[in-house]
Design a protein around this motif. Structure first.
Motif, PDB file in Angstrom:
ATOM      1  N   ALA A   1       0.532   5.532   0.110  1.00  0.00           N
ATOM      2  CA  ALA A   1      -0.383   6.636   0.390  1.00  0.00           C
ATOM      3  C   ALA A   1       0.368   7.955   0.321  1.00  0.00           C
ATOM      4  O   ALA A   1       1.542   8.039   0.671  1.00  0.00           O
TER       5      ALA A   1
ATOM      6  N   GLN B   1       0.845  -1.191   0.000  1.00  0.00           N
ATOM      7  CA  GLN B   1       0.000   0.000   0.000  1.00  0.00           C
ATOM      8  C   GLN B   1       0.883   1.244   0.000  1.00  0.00           C
ATOM      9  O   GLN B   1       1.842   1.330   0.756  1.00  0.00           O
TER      10      GLN B   1
ATOM     11  N   TRP C   1      -3.199   0.393  -3.580  1.00  0.00           N
ATOM     12  CA  TRP C   1      -2.688  -0.848  -3.019  1.00  0.00           C
ATOM     13  C   TRP C   1      -2.807  -1.975  -4.045  1.00  0.00           C
ATOM     14  O   TRP C   1      -3.570  -1.888  -4.999  1.00  0.00           O
TER      15      TRP C   1
ATOM     16  N   ARG D   1      -3.970  10.253  -2.120  1.00  0.00           N
ATOM     17  CA  ARG D   1      -4.836   9.082  -2.221  1.00  0.00           C
ATOM     18  C   ARG D   1      -4.057   7.844  -1.778  1.00  0.00           C
ATOM     19  O   ARG D   1      -2.868   7.918  -1.495  1.00  0.00           O
ATOM     20  N   VAL D   2      -4.766   6.739  -1.733  1.00  0.00           N
ATOM     21  CA  VAL D   2      -4.168   5.471  -1.315  1.00  0.00           C
ATOM     22  C   VAL D   2      -4.308   4.475  -2.459  1.00  0.00           C
ATOM     23  O   VAL D   2      -5.395   4.295  -3.002  1.00  0.00           O
TER      24      VAL D   2
END
Length: 227
Positions: free
Chosen positions: A174, A172, A187, A184-185
């Protein structure tokens, strides 16, 4: 609202153990915690400085993948301190300048009070470097610093983790990815990562990296073999 818990602390006593093993009275407990942090910070900074130093003839440093520090274990008794450094490529400290290990050993002793205590330091090699969450996170951080696409960096990191024969990996990232105005994230996951199974051996790392766009946060979960 989701309730989160640290994947390593969740499994202490089953598949995970403490990286610091010692006993202290309440009045000196904080001093021991501070001493552990001083040891870990100095060793990591010294090895990172060694990795980024020029070659033997003043050339560019050799940037090997997975050459950082995986983890540092500290075991203490009343009269001794034993430090074990797990690295992907221990030869970084022996090549070009053989006296680096002795210099590191001496400087760590100076940082802490070893007048009445015996100090030992050992370096061990991690066989599958990219099966370690810290080393995999460092690899991703290096890619992001070189302005490589985050999707390409995650895809390559997952491929390296699969070569290390892991059962599953989740990554992930971020922050202001690719310099976008809104954080934003993103993953990606491959294989199984059973975070709610206590008996599953999960290696976890949270790693910040400073880029030209700002600070990004990298998190890596690796489902290792229980054997």
């Amino acid at each position: 609202m989701g309730q989160k818990i640290h994947p390593l602390g969740f499994r202490l006593g089953t598949t995970q153990s403490h990286y610091s093993i010692w006993f202290a009275q309440p009045r000196i407990y904080s001093e021991n915690v501070k001493e552990d942090q001083i040891i870990r910070d100095y060793i990591k900074n010294y090895i990172q400085k060694t990795i980024n130093s020029p070659g033997p003839e003043g050339g560019i440093p050799r940037m090997l993948d997975g050459q950082g520090v995986g983890r540092i274990e500290i075991k203490k008794r009343i009269d001794r301190i034993h430090v074990i450094i797990y690295m992907g490529h221990p030869k970084v400290l022996t090549e070009d300048r053989p006296g680096r290990i002795e210099e590191l050993y001496t400087n760590v002793q100076k940082k802490i009070n070893c007048v009445n205590r015996q100090f030992k330091m050992r370096i061990r090699r991690i066989d599958d470097a990219f099966g370690d969450a810290n080393l995999l996170a460092e690899f991703i951080a290096k890619q992001l610093k070189n302005r490589i696409s985050f999707r390409k960096a995650m895809k390559e990191a997952i491929h390296l983790a699969e070569l290390a024969e892991t059962k599953g990996v989740q990554i992930q990232i971020a922050g202001r990815i690719d310099g976008k105005e809104i954080a934003r994230v993103e993953w990606s996951r491959e294989g199984r990562v059973p975070l709610q199974t206590i008996r599953a051996k999960i290696d976890y790392c949270s790693y910040p990296v400073r880029t030209i766009y700002g600070v990004l946060g990298i998190k890596v979960w690796i489902f290792q073999n229980n054997d």
